[in-house]
Design a protein around this motif. Sequence first.
Motif, mmCIF file in Angstrom:
data_model
loop_
_atom_site.group_PDB
_atom_site.id
_atom_site.type_symbol
_atom_site.label_atom_id
_atom_site.label_comp_id
_atom_site.label_asym_id
_atom_site.label_seq_id
_atom_site.Cartn_x
_atom_site.Cartn_y
_atom_site.Cartn_z
ATOM 1 N N THR A 122 13.258 46.387 -34.951
ATOM 2 C CA THR A 122 13.784 44.793 -35.264
ATOM 3 C C THR A 122 14.655 44.959 -33.579
ATOM 4 N N VAL A 123 13.954 43.615 -33.330
ATOM 5 C CA VAL A 123 14.990 43.117 -32.145
ATOM 6 C C VAL A 123 15.908 41.874 -32.681
ATOM 7 N N ARG A 124 16.691 41.570 -33.570
ATOM 8 C CA ARG A 124 17.359 40.681 -33.777
ATOM 9 C C ARG A 124 18.548 41.604 -33.609
ATOM 10 N N PHE A 125 19.179 40.764 -33.105
ATOM 11 C CA PHE A 125 20.511 40.834 -32.627
ATOM 12 C C PHE A 125 21.639 41.166 -33.914
ATOM 13 N N ASP A 126 21.368 40.422 -34.917
ATOM 14 C CA ASP A 126 22.639 40.544 -36.143
ATOM 15 C C ASP A 126 22.187 41.016 -37.095
ATOM 16 N N SER A 134 11.820 51.597 -25.118
ATOM 17 C CA SER A 134 13.605 50.967 -26.008
ATOM 18 C C SER A 134 13.812 50.376 -24.686
ATOM 19 N N THR A 135 15.136 49.672 -24.753
ATOM 20 C CA THR A 135 16.132 48.885 -24.286
ATOM 21 C C THR A 135 16.194 49.134 -22.682
ATOM 22 N N ALA A 136 16.892 48.672 -21.744
ATOM 23 C CA ALA A 136 17.943 48.698 -20.595
ATOM 24 C C ALA A 136 18.741 48.096 -21.010
ATOM 25 N N THR A 164 23.868 45.641 -33.579
ATOM 26 C CA THR A 164 23.394 46.154 -34.062
ATOM 27 C C THR A 164 21.849 46.983 -33.313
ATOM 28 N N TYR A 165 21.285 46.355 -32.480
ATOM 29 C CA TYR A 165 19.841 46.036 -31.731
ATOM 30 C C TYR A 165 20.202 47.202 -31.012
ATOM 31 N N THR A 166 21.085 46.956 -29.682
ATOM 32 C CA THR A 166 21.612 47.648 -28.394
ATOM 33 C C THR A 166 21.603 49.479 -29.281
ATOM 34 N N ASN A 203 7.143 33.996 -28.019
ATOM 35 C CA ASN A 203 8.367 33.728 -29.647
ATOM 36 C C ASN A 203 9.442 33.040 -29.018
ATOM 37 N N LEU A 204 10.526 33.762 -29.145
ATOM 38 C CA LEU A 204 11.554 32.485 -29.240
ATOM 39 C C LEU A 204 12.348 33.418 -28.765
ATOM 40 N N ASN A 205 12.366 34.680 -28.592
ATOM 41 C CA ASN A 205 13.527 35.376 -28.807
ATOM 42 C C ASN A 205 13.590 35.675 -27.070
ATOM 43 N N GLY A 206 14.741 35.899 -26.840
ATOM 44 C CA GLY A 206 15.471 35.860 -25.357
ATOM 45 C C GLY A 206 15.562 34.430 -24.774
ATOM 46 N N PRO A 207 14.829 34.570 -22.916
ATOM 47 C CA PRO A 207 15.266 32.819 -22.642
ATOM 48 C C PRO A 207 14.529 31.633 -23.352
ATOM 49 N N ASN A 208 13.496 32.419 -23.742
ATOM 50 C CA ASN A 208 12.312 31.120 -24.210
ATOM 51 C C ASN A 208 12.689 29.891 -25.575
ATOM 52 N N GLY A 209 14.002 30.399 -26.319
ATOM 53 C CA GLY A 209 14.514 29.799 -27.234
ATOM 54 C C GLY A 209 14.784 29.121 -26.251
ATOM 55 N N MET A 210 16.058 29.756 -25.813
ATOM 56 C CA MET A 210 16.991 28.562 -24.114
ATOM 57 C C MET A 210 16.059 27.930 -23.948
ATOM 58 N N HIS A 262 19.490 18.810 -18.482
ATOM 59 C CA HIS A 262 20.236 18.833 -18.043
ATOM 60 C C HIS A 262 21.659 20.083 -17.965
ATOM 61 N N ALA A 263 21.896 20.915 -17.533
ATOM 62 C CA ALA A 263 21.961 21.879 -17.088
ATOM 63 C C ALA A 263 23.273 22.140 -16.331
ATOM 64 N N ASP A 264 24.714 22.712 -17.179
ATOM 65 C CA ASP A 264 25.574 23.034 -16.187
ATOM 66 C C ASP A 264 25.578 24.527 -16.835
ATOM 67 N N ASN A 304 24.023 23.510 -35.174
ATOM 68 C CA ASN A 304 25.417 24.433 -35.381
ATOM 69 C C ASN A 304 24.157 26.133 -34.925
ATOM 70 N N ARG A 305 22.883 25.957 -35.521
ATOM 71 C CA ARG A 305 22.183 27.403 -35.629
ATOM 72 C C ARG A 305 22.140 27.675 -33.674
ATOM 73 N N LEU A 306 21.686 26.761 -33.808
ATOM 74 C CA LEU A 306 21.214 26.893 -31.635
ATOM 75 C C LEU A 306 22.493 27.218 -30.709
ATOM 76 N N LEU A 307 23.449 27.060 -31.300
ATOM 77 C CA LEU A 307 25.342 27.200 -30.941
ATOM 78 C C LEU A 307 25.092 29.162 -31.428
ATOM 79 N N ARG A 308 24.843 28.925 -32.513
ATOM 80 C CA ARG A 308 25.679 30.251 -32.651
ATOM 81 C C ARG A 308 24.444 31.607 -32.170
ATOM 82 N N THR A 309 22.980 31.127 -31.949
ATOM 83 C CA THR A 309 22.373 31.895 -31.277
ATOM 84 C C THR A 309 22.760 32.235 -29.817
HETATM 85 C C1 LIG Z 1 21.444 24.521 -20.389
HETATM 86 C C2 LIG Z 1 20.415 24.678 -19.753
HETATM 87 C C3 LIG Z 1 19.753 26.163 -19.832
HETATM 88 C C4 LIG Z 1 18.732 26.260 -18.594
HETATM 89 C C5 LIG Z 1 17.337 27.772 -19.110
HETATM 90 C C6 LIG Z 1 17.972 28.195 -18.611
HETATM 91 C C7 LIG Z 1 17.188 30.193 -19.496
HETATM 92 C C8 LIG Z 1 18.231 30.363 -20.213
HETATM 93 C C9 LIG Z 1 18.424 31.816 -20.707
HETATM 94 C C10 LIG Z 1 19.048 32.297 -21.053
HETATM 95 C C11 LIG Z 1 18.653 33.797 -22.067
HETATM 96 C C12 LIG Z 1 19.693 35.267 -21.912
HETATM 97 C C13 LIG Z 1 18.517 36.066 -22.627
HETATM 98 C C14 LIG Z 1 19.020 37.735 -23.216
HETATM 99 C C15 LIG Z 1 18.549 38.119 -23.970
HETATM 100 C C16 LIG Z 1 18.827 39.364 -23.789
HETATM 101 C C17 LIG Z 1 18.285 40.074 -24.189
HETATM 102 C C18 LIG Z 1 18.178 41.716 -24.320
HETATM 103 C C19 LIG Z 1 16.633 42.534 -24.236
HETATM 104 C C20 LIG Z 1 16.128 42.821 -25.591
HETATM 105 O O1 LIG Z 1 15.944 43.891 -25.162
HETATM 106 S S1 LIG Z 1 15.829 42.256 -27.432
HETATM 107 C C21 LIG Z 1 14.860 40.935 -26.915
HETATM 108 C C22 LIG Z 1 14.858 40.615 -26.681
HETATM 109 N N1 LIG Z 1 15.574 39.651 -28.830
HETATM 110 C C23 LIG Z 1 16.236 38.102 -28.740
HETATM 111 O O2 LIG Z 1 16.397 37.862 -28.718
HETATM 112 C C24 LIG Z 1 16.787 38.079 -30.455
HETATM 113 C C25 LIG Z 1 17.428 37.345 -30.486
HETATM 114 N N2 LIG Z 1 16.939 36.309 -32.293
HETATM 115 C C26 LIG Z 1 17.833 37.039 -32.926
HETATM 116 O O3 LIG Z 1 18.879 37.991 -33.291
HETATM 117 C C27 LIG Z 1 18.228 35.887 -34.655
HETATM 118 O O4 LIG Z 1 17.406 35.022 -34.165
HETATM 119 C C28 LIG Z 1 19.109 34.891 -34.493
HETATM 120 C C29 LIG Z 1 19.592 34.480 -32.692
HETATM 121 C C30 LIG Z 1 21.103 35.569 -34.363
HETATM 122 C C31 LIG Z 1 18.962 34.073 -35.045
HETATM 123 O O5 LIG Z 1 19.301 33.883 -36.867
HETATM 124 P P1 LIG Z 1 18.815 33.728 -37.865
HETATM 125 O O6 LIG Z 1 19.513 31.724 -37.692
HETATM 126 O O7 LIG Z 1 18.851 33.816 -38.612
HETATM 127 O O8 LIG Z 1 17.891 33.164 -37.222
HETATM 128 P P2 LIG Z 1 15.870 33.106 -37.782
HETATM 129 O O9 LIG Z 1 15.736 33.837 -36.467
HETATM 130 O O10 LIG Z 1 15.929 33.470 -38.882
HETATM 131 O O11 LIG Z 1 15.515 32.302 -36.844
HETATM 132 C C32 LIG Z 1 15.551 30.855 -37.838
HETATM 133 C C33 LIG Z 1 14.642 29.578 -37.043
HETATM 134 O O12 LIG Z 1 15.274 29.358 -36.161
HETATM 135 C C34 LIG Z 1 14.053 29.954 -34.861
HETATM 136 N N3 LIG Z 1 14.467 30.569 -33.757
HETATM 137 C C35 LIG Z 1 15.324 31.633 -33.558
HETATM 138 N N4 LIG Z 1 15.301 31.588 -32.457
HETATM 139 C C36 LIG Z 1 15.042 30.821 -31.805
HETATM 140 C C37 LIG Z 1 16.048 30.595 -30.575
HETATM 141 N N5 LIG Z 1 16.241 31.880 -29.640
HETATM 142 N N6 LIG Z 1 15.689 29.492 -29.866
HETATM 143 C C38 LIG Z 1 15.187 28.211 -31.078
HETATM 144 N N7 LIG Z 1 15.182 28.363 -32.288
HETATM 145 C C39 LIG Z 1 15.286 30.303 -32.694
HETATM 146 C C40 LIG Z 1 13.084 30.264 -35.647
HETATM 147 O O13 LIG Z 1 12.045 30.185 -35.097
HETATM 148 C C41 LIG Z 1 13.474 29.959 -36.575
HETATM 149 O O14 LIG Z 1 12.063 28.570 -37.018
HETATM 150 P P3 LIG Z 1 12.277 28.462 -38.652
HETATM 151 O O15 LIG Z 1 11.265 26.865 -38.289
HETATM 152 O O16 LIG Z 1 10.955 29.270 -38.619
HETATM 153 O O17 LIG Z 1 13.032 28.064 -39.380
#
Ligand SMILES: CCCCCCCCCCCCCCCCCCCC(=O)SCCNC(=O)CCNC(=O)[C@H](O)C(C)(C)COP(=O)(O)OP(=O)(O)OC[C@H]1O[C@@H](n2cnc3c(N)ncnc32)[C@H](O)[C@@H]1OP(=O)(O)O
Length: 501
Positions: free
Chosen positions: A114-118, A152-154, A203-205, A246-253, A339-341, A382-387
């Motif tokens: 499970t790669v979910r952080f929460d 594993s993970t770094a 909990t993931y790490t 998938n939307l994990n890591g930078p993809n969702g951002m 836009h990105a700050d 709100n969901r985005l800000l939580r992520t």
């Molecule tokens: C300002 C401009 C910026 C310019 C862009 C530059 C890029 C910068 C990127 C920076 C990113 C840095 C990332 C660092 C990550 C470090 C990772 C460490 C490496 C690893 O070993 S682990 C692999 C990575 N794991 C993850 O990324 C998992 C993280 N995700 C979670 O833990 C949970 O999904 C989260 C975030 C707690 C959300 O939980 P919850 O609210 O319960 O939501 P759901 O997961 O059930 O999803 C609901 C809904 O939201 C969609 N979703 C999920 N995640 C994202 C997201 N990141 N962005 C957008 N949308 C997201 C999901 O698909 C669901 O959609 P539905 O339509 O199905 O409801």
Amino acid sequence: MSMIAAFYGGKSILITGATGFLGKVLIEKLCRTSPDLKVIYILVRPKAGHTLQQRVSQIINSKLFEKVREVCPNVHEKIRAISADLNQNDFAISKEDMQELLSCTNIIFHCAATVRFDDHLRHAVQLNVTATQQLLFMASQMPKLEAFIHISTAFSNCNLKHIDEVIYPCSVEPKKIIDSMEWWDDAIVDEIAPKLMGDWPNTYTYTKALGEMVVQQESGNLNIAIIRPSIVGATWQEPFPGWVDNLNGPNGMIVAAGRGFLRAIRASPLAVADLIPVDTVINLTLAVGWYTAVHRPKSTLIYHCTSGNLNPCNWGKMGCQVLSTFEKIPFEKAFRRPHADFTANTITVHYRNAVSHRAPAMIYDIYLWLTGRKPRMTKLMNRLLRTISMLEYFINRSWEWSTYNTEMLMSELSPEDQRIFNFDVRQLNWLEYIENYVLGVKKYLLKEDMAGIPEAKQHLRRLQNIYYLFNTVFFLIAWRLLIARSQIARNVWFFIRCIFA
Ligand SMILES: CCCCCCCCCCCCCCCCCCCC(=O)SCCNC(=O)CCNC(=O)[C@H](O)C(C)(C)COP(=O)(O)OP(=O)(O)OC[C@H]1O[C@@H](n2cnc3c(N)ncnc32)[C@H](O)[C@@H]1OP(=O)(O)O
Ligand SMILES: NC(=O)C1=CN([C@@H]2O[C@H](COP(=O)(O)OP(=O)(O)OC[C@H]3O[C@@H](n4cnc5c(N)ncnc54)[C@H](OP(=O)(O)O)[C@@H]3O)[C@@H](O)[C@H]2O)C=CC1
């Protein structure tokens, strides 16, 4: 002739997490480079509305497997899905399947997690620790097993700044935690979790660190290796650049920024963005599988699959390149212009969250409400800000990972294998990679057609005009109110009119 490709020929390979991001790329590369492998067993859990076979067919018929379908037309026969749930005892595998796995498997790649952080600690322990322990137990009963590769993970030691290719102990023994989970109820787990986790951010790490300890403790006579990738991103080269699903890591951002929802982020622009392409991770994984089985190192070797010490890129540079790519290839249906700050200042972050994120969402929701539609933007924001708050830990710090084992392995490969199983991240051109990454997010994740780019550009111009109009109206109202209340403002206004009269 590639030694690595030849090694996997005729082998029976067991993969967990095969339906995940890394798992799919692993199967793809294996089938493409070693089409004569015997069989790939994949442990797949049934999912609502999809049979195992449907899940497998979905993967094999996807764009990612286009080349495989050419090189290995009988790929369907090579992949044998086994119904399994890693959260269950004996993985809920049938007796016959278990017998076959135990007697035939030559190599194991353990990717499931499970790669979910929460995730709740109980669930994260179950999958990332207990299931790893169970798989090792299974492995110990496999007479033909040549190598067990654990992903594993770094960040399993992200509580440290400098991380070597060794296993660092956690304060509480994983076995004790596994046992305690049997009789602790959820309330106790919730209470004790922060104490157990100490300075791990989630909990993931934490559970990935425990998982590594389990691997070390249960290794017995097995040939084991651990791979620690950092932030795994879209493919760099293979089977084609930019694939991501998938939307994990930078993809969702990237999605959130490209659609104009995310306009500011708490990040240190100079912190190292330790991204690693998924095909690089898989090339290293396959090379490690070969090396571990053939050279049988005396101890468990750990391989860091990171980019920071060999070819560093920082979040500032990455953000700029992401933005400049949006100019060329914008995403459709943007809410605002991208836009990105990047800012590390807490007050600025709160201000930007209020002005750039929450206020526009509220205004849009009022508009939806006035036009008889259901407001949804505030909830989404709100969901985005939580992520983002969960990812912030990783974009405000830099880590140093040593890569001696990974570099040693690179030097052990023949020139042919260095080319086919390339994991030399020094050759990566970041600007090109990020551009392909953003393009990949648009094409493969958002499934947007490139033919829609002119319309997307037009839409952004409209948004720009709305923005100018909104600002002008806002300024005029503010100015009018100011003139009514302040003599200084009236004098300035009089002065300006005199100039232009
Ligand atoms: C300002 C401009 C910026 C310019 C862009 C530059 C890029 C910068 C990127 C920076 C990113 C840095 C990332 C660092 C990550 C470090 C990772 C460490 C490496 C690893 O070993 S682990 C692999 C990575 N794991 C993850 O990324 C998992 C993280 N995700 C979670 O833990 C949970 O999904 C989260 C975030 C707690 C959300 O939980 P919850 O609210 O319960 O939501 P759901 O997961 O059930 O999803 C609901 C809904 O939201 C969609 N979703 C999920 N995640 C994202 C997201 N990141 N962005 C957008 N949308 C997201 C999901 O698909 C669901 O959609 P539905 O339509 O199905 O409801
Ligand atoms: N992605 C990243 O950035 C990084 C990933 N890693 C590591 O790489 C590995 C793979 O990660 P990634 O591919 O991104 O993860 P995904 O979330 O994409 O895939 C997880 C896989 O585990 C499977 N799985 C989860 N629970 C169970 C279960 N109960 N029974 C059977 N299978 C299960 C999933 O199956 P299903 O399809 O049924 O859900 C899926 O195949 C993990 O070990 C992770 O820690 C390390 C560093 C970074």
